[in-house]
Design a protein around this motif. Structure first.
Motif, short mmCIF file in Angstrom:
data_model
loop_
_atom_site.label_atom_id
_atom_site.label_comp_id
_atom_site.label_asym_id
_atom_site.label_seq_id
_atom_site.Cartn_x
_atom_site.Cartn_y
_atom_site.Cartn_z
N TYR A 259 0.82 -1.20 0.00
CA TYR A 259 0.00 0.00 0.00
C TYR A 259 0.86 1.26 0.00
O TYR A 259 0.35 2.36 0.13
N GLY A 260 2.15 1.11 -0.14
CA GLY A 260 3.05 2.24 -0.15
C GLY A 260 4.33 1.91 0.59
O GLY A 260 4.54 0.78 1.04
N ILE A 261 5.20 2.90 0.70
CA ILE A 261 6.46 2.73 1.41
C ILE A 261 6.44 3.65 2.62
O ILE A 261 6.04 4.82 2.54
N LYS A 262 6.86 3.10 3.75
CA LYS A 262 6.82 3.85 5.00
C LYS A 262 8.17 4.51 5.25
O LYS A 262 9.23 3.88 5.08
N TYR A 263 8.14 5.77 5.66
CA TYR A 263 9.36 6.52 5.98
C TYR A 263 9.19 7.19 7.34
O TYR A 263 8.06 7.45 7.79
N TYR A 264 10.33 7.49 7.96
CA TYR A 264 10.34 8.29 9.18
C TYR A 264 11.29 9.46 8.99
O TYR A 264 12.38 9.32 8.42
N VAL A 265 10.87 10.64 9.47
CA VAL A 265 11.71 11.83 9.49
C VAL A 265 11.55 12.48 10.86
O VAL A 265 10.62 12.17 11.61
N HIS A 266 12.47 13.39 11.18
CA HIS A 266 12.38 14.08 12.47
C HIS A 266 11.35 15.21 12.41
O HIS A 266 10.88 15.59 11.34
N LYS A 267 11.01 15.72 13.58
CA LYS A 267 9.90 16.66 13.73
C LYS A 267 10.01 17.87 12.81
O LYS A 267 9.04 18.28 12.16
N GLU A 268 11.22 18.48 12.74
CA GLU A 268 11.40 19.68 11.94
C GLU A 268 11.10 19.40 10.47
O GLU A 268 10.39 20.17 9.80
N THR A 269 11.63 18.31 9.96
CA THR A 269 11.41 17.94 8.57
C THR A 269 9.95 17.60 8.34
O THR A 269 9.36 17.95 7.31
N PHE A 270 9.34 16.90 9.31
CA PHE A 270 7.94 16.51 9.19
C PHE A 270 7.05 17.75 9.06
O PHE A 270 6.16 17.81 8.19
N GLU A 271 7.29 18.74 9.90
CA GLU A 271 6.47 19.96 9.85
C GLU A 271 6.66 20.68 8.53
O GLU A 271 5.71 21.23 7.96
N ASP A 272 7.87 20.69 8.03
CA ASP A 272 8.13 21.35 6.75
C ASP A 272 7.42 20.62 5.61
O ASP A 272 6.86 21.26 4.71
N LEU A 273 7.42 19.29 5.64
CA LEU A 273 6.79 18.51 4.58
C LEU A 273 5.27 18.65 4.61
O LEU A 273 4.62 18.59 3.56
N THR A 274 4.69 18.85 5.79
CA THR A 274 3.23 19.00 5.86
C THR A 274 2.77 20.25 5.14
O THR A 274 1.64 20.31 4.63
N LEU A 275 3.64 21.28 5.09
CA LEU A 275 3.28 22.50 4.37
C LEU A 275 3.19 22.24 2.87
O LEU A 275 2.45 22.94 2.16
N GLN A 276 3.94 21.25 2.40
CA GLN A 276 3.95 20.96 0.97
C GLN A 276 2.99 19.84 0.59
O GLN A 276 2.41 19.86 -0.49
N MET A 277 2.81 18.87 1.49
CA MET A 277 2.05 17.68 1.15
C MET A 277 0.73 17.56 1.91
O MET A 277 -0.08 16.69 1.59
#
Length: 717
Positions: A182-200
């Motif tokens: 169903y997809g590929i699972k990834y983990y990133v740290h909090k700062e990167t996660f917050e930045d990616l939520t703005l784009q995705m």
């Protein structure tokens, strides 16, 4: 017993080369049975053990944040089947492009490593803490087998925009590790996660464990009925998956194990034939010696016992050694299983199963020896001393040497062939069994490794060269007609995905305007639907509903239920087999607003996907792949405006966006989203090859292994 032992020992020493070959054949059979049965009977238990070891989820529900309601948690918390659950914010965007065993488009589940939930907590197996957190990404441990190492660059393209990360670690997981799930699972740290939520964007993930894992499918159905929303119809950022669908990854492994067991069984049959041949041949060759032993006072039971002891003395240590030979092979077997599933396996050789298979080999072997020695009990010593010749034979002499067709050599050959008819028949059966095995291996390798058409037909999907997703404002039929007129194109077809309920069961639907255009999808009974009241499905699903071709089933979508007639059965492994096929007009009976969203493009020979994709981009425009002449006036401003148009289309699902810039009352530049008729271009074959490559790799390794064993067996025989 002492007499039997000495007779058996003498026969073994007399026929050393035969004894060695027999020993090796029995060893191989025992080894293969131990490997195949250990995997076949223990893979499910090992899968469950790993699920519990990593506290992995049994069910997962993902939806966009604006669709999540607090009442959903109450539905989960108050369900008596649920033993544990966690709710966390994740990123689950539309498909991204990554290099993961090939450049492919996949769904990506991106989680916050610093706030990971209590279920499926990532178990980091390798990490480089020196990598800056804002660039760090953690991949499933399976990625390590694809060549990724700590410190490597990992690029994720989202809406044709590259996002660059550095591999900071690998984690062990039982789900979303390979690209065929169903997809590929990834983990990133909090700062990167917050930045990616703005784009995705943000999504909500509900991970659930049950007291009984097999309650997951029923729970998912009940949950969706309770909220009265089809998760799969919420958009690209939604998912509903259950334990039973995820556990199907063990099925492909069991197929290979069953293949090994079947091959071991085939060798066992050949082995029994060889033993019968050797015992009867030994009796014929030693007829005079048997007569001498009979005349000296040896009983028939003692002579037969010597044969049983002889083969028992060879078979027992060979079978036991086969079990221990299988044990050091399991690290390599686990590695192959991991490459197929993305999971870490712990199973090894099961000694109990190995001993039972060795006992079975011994029983069958000694039984064949005993049956082959029946003649000895009925053989008087005087007849044995004559070489087995009675005083008179009452059998008709079909080929007398003094007359008949042909010369003496021909008549003698025919006479011997009829005299030893059973022997020649046995040799024929052995050769036929070996030929069958080699033919099966060749056909399997050809159809699953050299040419993946058989895999595609088994999966039940249509594969073109290019798959286009059209923009919301684009008329897909008109665009398809224009593309079909291009000289590089052989034809186009349609294959969209929808979500429906068939007889109250959630089913994924293939929708097409013309199933006759399909090249890899085919029915094995009946036909695909042509009219708007027809449906095709796998036979297994129809049997669940107690239906067959010609019967009617109820289909529900968009809150509307219609009756459809089953017109055909086809094979598929998609969605656990819960799939159906409908015409576009048929689905529009339940959802009048449904329109075509994809175009499959089949290219002429010699035309590459890369070159033709550039032509599509130039001719029809692709969202987020716009081109601006850098030397044109206001080039930088125009590029920024085009980017904003793309963002509006992506984020707000607008069908049409226009802009104009006015300076001193004059329009100095303008543009429209109509310039972008294509939302996404996918290399369909490359994506499918990457997804089926693991299965093909498993087939390749298995068939090559069996082929080598076959050659050894042939040489020994």
């Amino acid at each position: 017993m002492k007499i039997r032992f000495h007779l058996a020992k003498a026969n073994i020493l007399k026929n050393r080369s035969h004894t060695i070959s027999l020993f090796l054949i029995i060893l191989v059979v025992s080894m293969l049975q131990t490997i195949g049965l250990s995997v076949l009977l223990n893979v499910d238990a090992d899968y469950m053990k790993n699920i519990d070891r990593l506290n992995s989820l049994h069910s997962i529900l993902i939806m966009t944040q604006d669709m999540y309601q607090d009442s959903f948690e109450d539905l989960v918390k108050n369900d008596g089947r649920v033993s544990e659950y966690s709710i966390e914010t994740v990123i689950y965007p539309e498909r991204v492009t990554v290099d993961y065993g090939g450049v492919i488009d996949v769904n990506a589940l991106i989680c916050n490593l610093d706030t990971a939930g209590t279920i499926s907590v990532p178990k980091i197996v390798e990490e480089d803490p020196t990598i800056p957190w804002d660039k760090a990404i953690y991949l499933p441990f399976y990625a390590n087998s694809l060549g990724y190492e700590l410190g490597d660059t990992y690029i994720m393209q989202y809406k044709n925009r590259p996002l660059t990360f550095t591999v900071a670690g690998f984690f062990e997981t039982n789900e979303m590790a390979v690209s065929n799930g169903y997809g590929i699972k990834y983990y990133v740290h909090k700062e990167t996660f917050e930045d990616l939520t703005l784009q995705m964007g943000r999504s909500v993930c509900i991970a659930i464990r049950f007291y009984d894992p097999y309650d997951s499918m029923a729970f998912n159905t009940d949950f969706r009925d309770s909220i009265d929303v089809e998760l799969s119809s919420m958009g690209a950022g939604s998912l509903a998956a259950d334990f039973e669908a995820n556990s199907s990854i063990t099925m492909s492994i069991m197929v290979f194990a069953a293949l090994v067991v079947a091959f071991a069984f085939m060798i066992t049959i050949i082995l029994l034939m060889v033993i019968r041949f050797r015992v009867t041949n030994s009796i014929e060759d030693n007829m005079h010696s048997i007569g001498v032993m009979g005349a000296a006072g040896f009983t028939g039971s003692q002579i037969i016992g010597s044969f049983l002891l002889e083969y028992g003395m060879v078979a027992l240590p060979a079978a036991l050694l086969g079990i221990f030979t299988a044990m050091p092979m399991f690290p390599a077997i686990r590695s192959v299983m991991t490459s197929m599933s993305g999971m870490t396996w712990t199973l090894g050789a099961n000694l109990g199963i190995g001993l039972l298979s060795a006992l079975l080999i011994m029983v069958l072997l000694l039984l064949m020896v005993r049956l082959s020695c029946r003649r000895i009990k009925k053989l008087p010593p005087v007849v044995a001393l004559r070489g087995g010749i009675s005083t008179y034979s009452f059998r008709h002499n079909f080929f007398p040497l003094h007359k008949g067709p042909g010369n003496v050599q021909t008549r003698l050959g025919l006479k011997n062939m009829f005299a030893y008819g059973r022997l020649y028949a046995m040799i024929g059966v052995i050769v036929a069994a070996i030929s069958l095995t080699i033919t099966f291996l060749t056909v399997t390798y050809q159809n699953f490794v050299m040419d993946n058409t058989s895999i595609l037909q088994m999966i039940g999907i249509e594969v073109a060269d290019i798959k286009l997703t059209v923009s919301g404002h684009t008329d897909a039929d008109t665009l398809a007609a224009e593309i079909e007129e291009m000289p590089d194109v052989r034809k186009t077809s349609m294959m969209d995905w929808v979500s429906v309920k068939v007889e109250g069961v959630d089913v994924a639907g293939f929708v097409s305007n013309d199933f006759s255009q399909m090249e890899t999808m085919s029915t094995y009974e009946g036909r695909f639907p042509i009219w708007d009241n027809e449906i095709a499905m796998p036979e297994t699903i129809a049997r669940r509903f107690e239906k067959t071709i010609g019967d009617s089933v109820s289909v529900k979508a968009n809150g509307i239920t219609q009756e459809f007639i089953i017109t055909g059965f086809y094979s598929t492994t998609n969605n656990g087999g819960y799939v159906c096929a409908l015409t576009l007009e048929g689905f529009q009976r339940m959802n009048a607003n449904q329109k075509r969203g994809t175009i499959n493009v089949y290219l002429n020979d010699g035309v590459t996907v890369e070159d033709f994709s550039l032509k599509l981009q130039d001719s029809f425009g692709v969202v987020n792949m716009y081109k601006v002449d850098e030397n044109a006036p206001y080039a930088a401003a125009k590029a920024r405006a085009e980017e904003k148009i793309s963002n509006y289309i992506d984020q707000y699902d607008n069908d049409s966006v226009e802009y104009a810039v006015i300076y001193n009352g004059d329009i100095i530049m303008s543009g429209s989203s109509t310039a972008y008729q294509i939302e996404k271009i996918e290399n369909d074959k490359e994506l499918v090859n990457a997804q089926t490559g693991m299965f093909a790799s498993g087939i390749s390794i298995t068939t090559q292994f069996i082929a080598v064993i076959s050659l050894v067996i042939i040489a020994l025989i």
